[in-house]
Design an enzyme around this catalytic site. Sequence first.
Site, PDB file in Angstrom:
ATOM      1  N   ILE A 195       0.745  -1.241  -0.066  1.00  0.00           N
ATOM      2  CA  ILE A 195       0.026  -0.067  -0.011  1.00  0.00           C
ATOM      3  C   ILE A 195       1.173   1.301   0.041  1.00  0.00           C
ATOM      4  O   ILE A 195       1.878   1.346   0.836  1.00  0.00           O
ATOM      5  CB  ILE A 195      -0.841   0.104   0.993  1.00  0.00           C
ATOM      6  CG1 ILE A 195      -1.831  -1.326   1.258  1.00  0.00           C
ATOM      7  CG2 ILE A 195      -1.711   1.395   1.246  1.00  0.00           C
ATOM      8  CD1 ILE A 195      -2.785  -1.433   2.263  1.00  0.00           C
ATOM      9  N   SER A 249       0.236   3.664  -8.180  1.00  0.00           N
ATOM     10  CA  SER A 249      -0.183   4.785  -9.316  1.00  0.00           C
ATOM     11  C   SER A 249       0.647   5.355 -10.153  1.00  0.00           C
ATOM     12  O   SER A 249       0.477   5.948 -11.227  1.00  0.00           O
ATOM     13  CB  SER A 249      -1.471   5.572  -8.700  1.00  0.00           C
ATOM     14  OG  SER A 249      -1.949   4.599  -7.863  1.00  0.00           O
ATOM     15  N   THR A 250       1.583   6.098  -9.124  1.00  0.00           N
ATOM     16  CA  THR A 250       2.611   7.257  -9.669  1.00  0.00           C
ATOM     17  C   THR A 250       3.302   6.319 -10.922  1.00  0.00           C
ATOM     18  O   THR A 250       3.571   6.864 -11.989  1.00  0.00           O
ATOM     19  CB  THR A 250       3.443   7.685  -8.809  1.00  0.00           C
ATOM     20  OG1 THR A 250       2.817   7.794  -7.688  1.00  0.00           O
ATOM     21  CG2 THR A 250       4.302   8.618  -9.173  1.00  0.00           C
ATOM     22  N   GLU A 261      -6.222   0.802 -10.403  1.00  0.00           N
ATOM     23  CA  GLU A 261      -6.966   0.060  -9.401  1.00  0.00           C
ATOM     24  C   GLU A 261      -8.417   0.824  -9.210  1.00  0.00           C
ATOM     25  O   GLU A 261      -8.583   2.002  -9.202  1.00  0.00           O
ATOM     26  CB  GLU A 261      -6.332   0.080  -8.143  1.00  0.00           C
ATOM     27  CG  GLU A 261      -6.723  -0.690  -7.049  1.00  0.00           C
ATOM     28  CD  GLU A 261      -5.655  -1.062  -5.929  1.00  0.00           C
ATOM     29  OE1 GLU A 261      -5.550  -2.460  -5.857  1.00  0.00           O
ATOM     30  OE2 GLU A 261      -5.075  -0.328  -5.438  1.00  0.00           O
ATOM     31  N   GLN A 289     -13.217  -8.418   0.263  1.00  0.00           N
ATOM     32  CA  GLN A 289     -12.608  -9.245  -0.771  1.00  0.00           C
ATOM     33  C   GLN A 289     -13.537  -9.616  -2.019  1.00  0.00           C
ATOM     34  O   GLN A 289     -13.080  -9.922  -3.097  1.00  0.00           O
ATOM     35  CB  GLN A 289     -12.021 -10.512   0.011  1.00  0.00           C
ATOM     36  CG  GLN A 289     -11.208 -10.138   1.099  1.00  0.00           C
ATOM     37  CD  GLN A 289     -10.002  -9.232   0.408  1.00  0.00           C
ATOM     38  OE1 GLN A 289      -9.372  -9.197  -0.655  1.00  0.00           O
ATOM     39  NE2 GLN A 289      -9.545  -8.052   1.366  1.00  0.00           N
ATOM     40  N   ARG A 331      -2.416  -4.142  -9.574  1.00  0.00           N
ATOM     41  CA  ARG A 331      -2.736  -5.393  -8.889  1.00  0.00           C
ATOM     42  C   ARG A 331      -3.644  -6.270  -9.498  1.00  0.00           C
ATOM     43  O   ARG A 331      -3.717  -5.994 -10.851  1.00  0.00           O
ATOM     44  CB  ARG A 331      -3.523  -4.925  -7.646  1.00  0.00           C
ATOM     45  CG  ARG A 331      -2.450  -4.427  -6.724  1.00  0.00           C
ATOM     46  CD  ARG A 331      -2.956  -4.662  -5.185  1.00  0.00           C
ATOM     47  NE  ARG A 331      -1.814  -4.199  -4.081  1.00  0.00           N
ATOM     48  CZ  ARG A 331      -2.118  -3.203  -3.513  1.00  0.00           C
ATOM     49  NH1 ARG A 331      -3.410  -2.736  -3.578  1.00  0.00           N
ATOM     50  NH2 ARG A 331      -1.450  -2.494  -2.746  1.00  0.00           N
ATOM     51  N   ARG A 358       4.790   7.279   2.818  1.00  0.00           N
ATOM     52  CA  ARG A 358       4.255   7.845   1.835  1.00  0.00           C
ATOM     53  C   ARG A 358       2.610   7.806   1.896  1.00  0.00           C
ATOM     54  O   ARG A 358       1.799   8.406   1.477  1.00  0.00           O
ATOM     55  CB  ARG A 358       4.538   6.941   0.641  1.00  0.00           C
ATOM     56  CG  ARG A 358       5.906   7.109   0.272  1.00  0.00           C
ATOM     57  CD  ARG A 358       6.435   6.151  -1.075  1.00  0.00           C
ATOM     58  NE  ARG A 358       7.829   6.447  -1.438  1.00  0.00           N
ATOM     59  CZ  ARG A 358       8.509   5.755  -2.121  1.00  0.00           C
ATOM     60  NH1 ARG A 358       8.145   4.424  -2.806  1.00  0.00           N
ATOM     61  NH2 ARG A 358       9.924   5.657  -2.234  1.00  0.00           N
ATOM     62  N   ARG A 360       0.021  10.994   1.759  1.00  0.00           N
ATOM     63  CA  ARG A 360      -0.964  11.167   0.763  1.00  0.00           C
ATOM     64  C   ARG A 360      -2.343  11.511   1.365  1.00  0.00           C
ATOM     65  O   ARG A 360      -3.349  12.109   0.828  1.00  0.00           O
ATOM     66  CB  ARG A 360      -1.100  10.105  -0.158  1.00  0.00           C
ATOM     67  CG  ARG A 360      -1.879   8.891   0.073  1.00  0.00           C
ATOM     68  CD  ARG A 360      -2.283   7.895  -0.690  1.00  0.00           C
ATOM     69  NE  ARG A 360      -2.475   6.659  -0.313  1.00  0.00           N
ATOM     70  CZ  ARG A 360      -2.276   5.469  -1.046  1.00  0.00           C
ATOM     71  NH1 ARG A 360      -1.638   5.842  -2.219  1.00  0.00           N
ATOM     72  NH2 ARG A 360      -2.536   4.267  -0.420  1.00  0.00           N
TER      73      ARG A 360
HETATM   74  P1  DTP Z   1      -0.101   3.212  -4.483  1.00  0.00           P
HETATM   75  O1  DTP Z   1       0.207   4.612  -3.600  1.00  0.00           O
HETATM   76  O2  DTP Z   1       1.019   2.424  -4.845  1.00  0.00           O
HETATM   77  O3  DTP Z   1      -0.590   3.860  -6.066  1.00  0.00           O
HETATM   78  P2  DTP Z   1      -2.965   2.639  -4.466  1.00  0.00           P
HETATM   79  O4  DTP Z   1      -3.004   2.760  -6.060  1.00  0.00           O
HETATM   80  O5  DTP Z   1      -3.590   3.974  -3.804  1.00  0.00           O
HETATM   81  O6  DTP Z   1      -1.482   2.623  -4.150  1.00  0.00           O
HETATM   82  P3  DTP Z   1      -3.487   0.953  -2.676  1.00  0.00           P
HETATM   83  O7  DTP Z   1      -2.314   0.007  -2.713  1.00  0.00           O
HETATM   84  O8  DTP Z   1      -3.234   2.235  -1.813  1.00  0.00           O
HETATM   85  O9  DTP Z   1      -3.419   1.583  -4.153  1.00  0.00           O
HETATM   86  O10 DTP Z   1      -4.771   0.237  -2.499  1.00  0.00           O
HETATM   87  C1  DTP Z   1      -5.924   1.195  -2.229  1.00  0.00           C
HETATM   88  C2  DTP Z   1      -6.528   0.593  -0.954  1.00  0.00           C
HETATM   89  O11 DTP Z   1      -7.246  -0.524  -1.047  1.00  0.00           O
HETATM   90  C3  DTP Z   1      -5.467   0.353   0.179  1.00  0.00           C
HETATM   91  O12 DTP Z   1      -6.020   0.917   1.405  1.00  0.00           O
HETATM   92  C4  DTP Z   1      -5.253  -0.871   0.197  1.00  0.00           C
HETATM   93  C5  DTP Z   1      -6.755  -1.440  -0.253  1.00  0.00           C
HETATM   94  N1  DTP Z   1      -6.780  -2.652  -1.086  1.00  0.00           N
HETATM   95  C6  DTP Z   1      -6.576  -3.018  -2.119  1.00  0.00           C
HETATM   96  N2  DTP Z   1      -6.640  -4.183  -2.339  1.00  0.00           N
HETATM   97  C7  DTP Z   1      -7.381  -4.659  -1.432  1.00  0.00           C
HETATM   98  C8  DTP Z   1      -7.780  -6.090  -0.821  1.00  0.00           C
HETATM   99  N3  DTP Z   1      -7.904  -6.973  -1.740  1.00  0.00           N
HETATM  100  N4  DTP Z   1      -8.021  -6.293   0.300  1.00  0.00           N
HETATM  101  C9  DTP Z   1      -7.830  -5.069   1.315  1.00  0.00           C
HETATM  102  N5  DTP Z   1      -7.659  -4.046   0.954  1.00  0.00           N
HETATM  103  C10 DTP Z   1      -7.045  -3.765  -0.159  1.00  0.00           C
END
Ligand code: DTP
Length: 236
Positions: free
Chosen positions: A11, A16-17, A34, A69, A101, A161, A165
């Site tokens: 996480i 995204s970046t 995502e 999930q 993902r 990070r 955010r």
């Molecule tokens: P990044 O900063 O790497 O771009 P993001 O695109 O914002 O990350 P996250 O990894 O932060 O993506 O995922 C978004 C949120 O959803 C984060 O709080 C984690 C949660 N999440 C994603 N998939 C699942 C899952 N299957 N089960 C539980 N939480 C999840």
Amino acid sequence: RIKRVSIEGNIAVGKSTFARLLQNARPDWEVTSEPISKWQNVHHMSQQSSSNLLQMMYQDPKRWSYTFQTFSCMSRLRTHLEPPSARLLQSRGTPVQVYERSVYSDRYIFALNMFELRCINSTEWAVYQDWHSFLVEQFGHQIQLEGIIYLRASPQTCMERLGRRGRTEEQGVRLDYLEKLHTRHENWLVNKSTEVHFEHLEKVPVLVLDVGVEFEKDPSVQAKLLTEVETFFSGL
Ligand code: DTP
């Protein structure tokens, strides 16, 4: 033939970046983000209201993890099944479709973690695994990956990070949760000690990219990462 690749990582590591960076470097590729906004706005049928399932999951994980999930896996499945755009099919060289993902990280990172934390009970876990295997097998090559890019940074870096955010739902996320997710990524993608249930998945090549250094505003780091990706893709 289209190559499908997912970006995996903890996480807030910067998926995204990184996805934006890839998309800018290669406008002919298709980079899909995502579907997080769907989880924040689950529309209630025939009513003008919605609920924030992401927030519900973080606030009461025992009650909501299984539901979360099912929903996140369904939305990813939909994303993986979308047909390629016309633009992608006209891509120079091999067309590449990139996802943030996948249905695989849903199971082998998040759902498994929630089960081990006892937020998903044994019955829910059995039900989840049953439909997950069934769906992945049914859709077969339509949702298979040709490569995985693993963005790797320490849990401490991800914590910083994440704080920066400031996404409201994630305020309660603790370092030990990120440490657990980090270990899951390492076990699945590097040590290969996670038991997976799909033959093709065991053989998918993994590119590990160290993103411990800030890459968002550093063109030389970006160029280095992009070169690694191009080399990786050309070998797939
Ligand atoms: P990044 O900063 O790497 O771009 P993001 O695109 O914002 O990350 P996250 O990894 O932060 O993506 O995922 C978004 C949120 O959803 C984060 O709080 C984690 C949660 N999440 C994603 N998939 C699942 C899952 N299957 N089960 C539980 N939480 C999840």
